[in-house]
Design an enzyme around this catalytic site. Structure first.
Site, short mmCIF file in Angstrom:
data_model
loop_
_atom_site.label_atom_id
_atom_site.label_comp_id
_atom_site.label_asym_id
_atom_site.label_seq_id
_atom_site.Cartn_x
_atom_site.Cartn_y
_atom_site.Cartn_z
N TRP A 1 40.95 38.24 51.23
CA TRP A 1 40.84 38.52 52.67
C TRP A 1 41.07 40.01 52.97
O TRP A 1 41.89 40.38 53.81
CB TRP A 1 41.85 37.67 53.46
CG TRP A 1 41.62 36.19 53.42
CD1 TRP A 1 40.99 35.47 52.43
CD2 TRP A 1 42.03 35.24 54.41
NE1 TRP A 1 41.00 34.13 52.75
CE2 TRP A 1 41.63 33.96 53.96
CE3 TRP A 1 42.72 35.34 55.61
CZ2 TRP A 1 41.88 32.79 54.67
CZ3 TRP A 1 42.97 34.18 56.33
CH2 TRP A 1 42.55 32.92 55.87
N TYR A 19 29.97 33.63 43.05
CA TYR A 19 30.83 34.83 43.15
C TYR A 19 32.09 34.64 42.32
O TYR A 19 32.44 35.50 41.49
CB TYR A 19 31.16 35.12 44.62
CG TYR A 19 32.20 36.21 44.79
CD1 TYR A 19 31.92 37.53 44.43
CD2 TYR A 19 33.46 35.92 45.31
CE1 TYR A 19 32.88 38.53 44.57
CE2 TYR A 19 34.42 36.92 45.46
CZ TYR A 19 34.13 38.21 45.09
OH TYR A 19 35.07 39.19 45.23
N ILE A 57 27.16 50.74 36.35
CA ILE A 57 28.05 50.10 35.37
C ILE A 57 27.37 49.01 34.56
O ILE A 57 27.90 48.58 33.54
CB ILE A 57 29.34 49.54 36.02
CG1 ILE A 57 29.02 48.46 37.06
CG2 ILE A 57 30.18 50.65 36.62
CD1 ILE A 57 30.23 47.68 37.54
#
Length: 279
Positions: free
Chosen positions: A150, A125, A37
């Site tokens: 999570w 991130y 990608i």
């Protein structure tokens, strides 16, 4: 509908493919090996050839600690890779759904984060995932952004698998008790994603299983449900240093899911029960 799923070999991607098949959509899964990608030309050519109605974009650079040391690679995947897909979706008029994260917030809140609360990532991130969100919003009108947290599922690495392995090996584990959030079972998240993409109810959503716990409470519940006698010691974040800072408070408000008439995801304890049955 004809649907492309990126990150199809990943923890979430595999459950998304299963859910699409269950609902009789034509699902086309791609992973790193079939489609990079980060290469704009390849993405344009692939999307133009397949002409999907929807792109469910689950592919991501998710190694939170490694991203601190190599933000450039994380940005290439999470930021520019998402931009490439958004541009390709725009050219053919496809809908796009992008999976984002609680890490776009700094975790200093005390009330569940709403979809329009100010973002302020703590680390690489979160910054790179937020860049992906910004490209999607800038380039598209027909988009869904789904922030989750999570995540655990049958495929790939996750906290539940780690706890079960450590519990069996050691009989005693230490887990942080001062980070709270809501676990998310990939099967439940995949169901919501497919339900959402079938509508025109565009925008940003928060989707996790309902209920709130700390990582410590999550671990205690995992051992209880698995019937393992493991001693769990509560640790502070400071006692368990990691290269990347974690948001202390990761609870996402799911008000919008209900406001738009969707079914809320089940509570996290029930989701854990379903997961343990699956594996």
């Amino acid at each position: 509908m004809k649907v492309i799923v990126t990150g199809a070999a990943g923890q979430l991607g595999q459950d998304v493919l299963l859910e699409l098949e269950r609902k009789n959509h034509q699902a086309i899964g791609t992973d790193r090996d079939d489609l990079d990608i980060t290469i704009e030309g390849d993405v344009q050519a692939f999307i133009a050839e397949v002409k999907p109605d929807v792109i469910l974009h689950c592919a991501a650079y998710t190694n939170v600690d490694a991203a601190e040391a190599d933000e450039e690679t994380a940005y290439r995947v999470n930021g520019l890779g998402t931009k490439n897909l958004a541009l390709a979706a725009k050219q053919i008029g496809a809908k796009m759904l992008y999976i984002s994260t609680d890490y776009v917030f700094d975790g200093t809140g005390t009330e569940p984060y709403e979809v329009d609360d100010p973002t302020k990532p703590l680390g690489a991130y979160g910054r790179t995932k937020l860049a992906g969100e910004e490209f999607v919003q800038e380039l598209l009108e027909q988009f869904f952004i789904v922030r989750t947290a999570w995540v655990f599922g049958a495929y790939g690495h996750n906290f539940v698998k780690t706890m079960l392995r450590l519990g069996k090996e050691r009989g005693e584990v230490g887990v942080v008790h001062d980070q709270v959030g809501s676990p998310t079972y990939t099967v439940d998240l995949a169901k919501f994603m497919v339900e959402l993409m079938e509508t025109e109810k565009y925008g940003i959503y928060h989707a996790t299983n309902s209920g709130v716990c700390s990582w410590y409470e999550f671990a205690v519940e995992i051992f209880k449900q698995a019937g393992l006698n493991v001693k769990v010691n509560p640790l502070t974040t400071e006692q368990f240093p990691r290269p990347a800072a974690r948001p202390k408070y990761s609870v996402l408000s799911k008000k919008k899911i209900e406001a738009q008439g969707f079914t809320p995801l089940p509570n996290w304890q029930d989701a854990l029960t379903a997961y343990l049955k699956e594996v």
